[in-house]
Design an enzyme around this catalytic site. Sequence first.
Site, PDB file in Angstrom:
ATOM      1  N   CYS A   7       0.827  -1.203   0.000  1.00  0.00           N
ATOM      2  CA  CYS A   7       0.000   0.000   0.000  1.00  0.00           C
ATOM      3  C   CYS A   7       0.866   1.261   0.000  1.00  0.00           C
ATOM      4  O   CYS A   7       1.491   1.569  -1.007  1.00  0.00           O
ATOM      5  CB  CYS A   7      -0.989  -0.029   1.166  1.00  0.00           C
ATOM      6  SG  CYS A   7      -2.378   1.123   0.955  1.00  0.00           S
TER       7      CYS A   7
ATOM      8  N   HIS B 242      -3.781  -4.930   0.731  1.00  0.00           N
ATOM      9  CA  HIS B 242      -3.285  -5.339   2.050  1.00  0.00           C
ATOM     10  C   HIS B 242      -3.357  -6.867   2.186  1.00  0.00           C
ATOM     11  O   HIS B 242      -4.344  -7.405   2.702  1.00  0.00           O
ATOM     12  CB  HIS B 242      -4.105  -4.667   3.151  1.00  0.00           C
ATOM     13  CG  HIS B 242      -3.789  -3.223   3.329  1.00  0.00           C
ATOM     14  ND1 HIS B 242      -2.814  -2.765   4.199  1.00  0.00           N
ATOM     15  CD2 HIS B 242      -4.293  -2.120   2.722  1.00  0.00           C
ATOM     16  CE1 HIS B 242      -2.753  -1.453   4.136  1.00  0.00           C
ATOM     17  NE2 HIS B 242      -3.631  -1.029   3.240  1.00  0.00           N
TER      18      HIS B 242
ATOM     19  N   GLU C 282      -1.947  -8.741   4.241  1.00  0.00           N
ATOM     20  CA  GLU C 282      -1.965  -9.177   5.643  1.00  0.00           C
ATOM     21  C   GLU C 282      -3.392  -9.378   6.161  1.00  0.00           C
ATOM     22  O   GLU C 282      -3.612 -10.152   7.097  1.00  0.00           O
ATOM     23  CB  GLU C 282      -1.218  -8.188   6.542  1.00  0.00           C
ATOM     24  CG  GLU C 282      -1.900  -6.849   6.802  1.00  0.00           C
ATOM     25  CD  GLU C 282      -1.632  -5.792   5.740  1.00  0.00           C
ATOM     26  OE1 GLU C 282      -1.822  -4.599   6.045  1.00  0.00           O
ATOM     27  OE2 GLU C 282      -1.241  -6.173   4.614  1.00  0.00           O
TER      28      GLU C 282
END
Length: 232
Positions: free
Chosen positions: A110, A203, A205
């Site tokens: 990002c 993202h 994660e």
Amino acid sequence: MALVGRRAPQVPILRFSATLAAEALCEAVWAAGGEPVVLHGPAADPLAELPSRLAAFDGVLMPGGADIEPSRYGADPLPETMDTVAFQDDLDLGVTRAVLDLDLPTLAICRGMQVLNVALGGTLHQHITETDPVHHNAIHDVNVISGTRLHAMVGTEVIDVSSYHHQAIDRLAPGLTVSAVAADGLVEAVEHDRADIVAVQWHPEDRHATSSSDAALFADLVDRARKRKDSP
């Protein structure tokens, strides 16, 4: 694995300011077999020793975060650009330039991808107009370009991603190649032509425990770092 920290001016449980890392990022690195270590940026002259400090690591993770100061890419700020942090820009740009020089295995996420583009001379859209897909707090498909390193990681030409951003790459910096785009043409991933850097706008994660394509990004980073460590 160096995970570049985010400075918070106040954290109640710690009483004072703190250098933080998102738990999801740490968990994603750990699940892939890596050991996340938060990289602290000293307030006094944080840049001078970055190359020697980073040389002790086998890989680097550049996380998301706040908007980048538009002056960093030669633009005047628009009202939509908010919450810029000069210290964080200095640190992140310094880390990016150091990993480029050191050729450290790096995954940029990002804001991390936007910092990479700015560090190499590119520019950003300060605020994107939402159409289809929605980029701010949504899950949407991205098209992965065949023949890229990203395609080799995820093994398919369409993946769905967790997206949370309102800025994006405008002019692509020299030395970067686009490896994924959204349906509206927005750049979703890039990789460096020479250095060992892969960057994504989404993202991974968020869903590393349930999405094989997201988990693959962290597995690839840890694998690249392990090969660097084991190389003679």
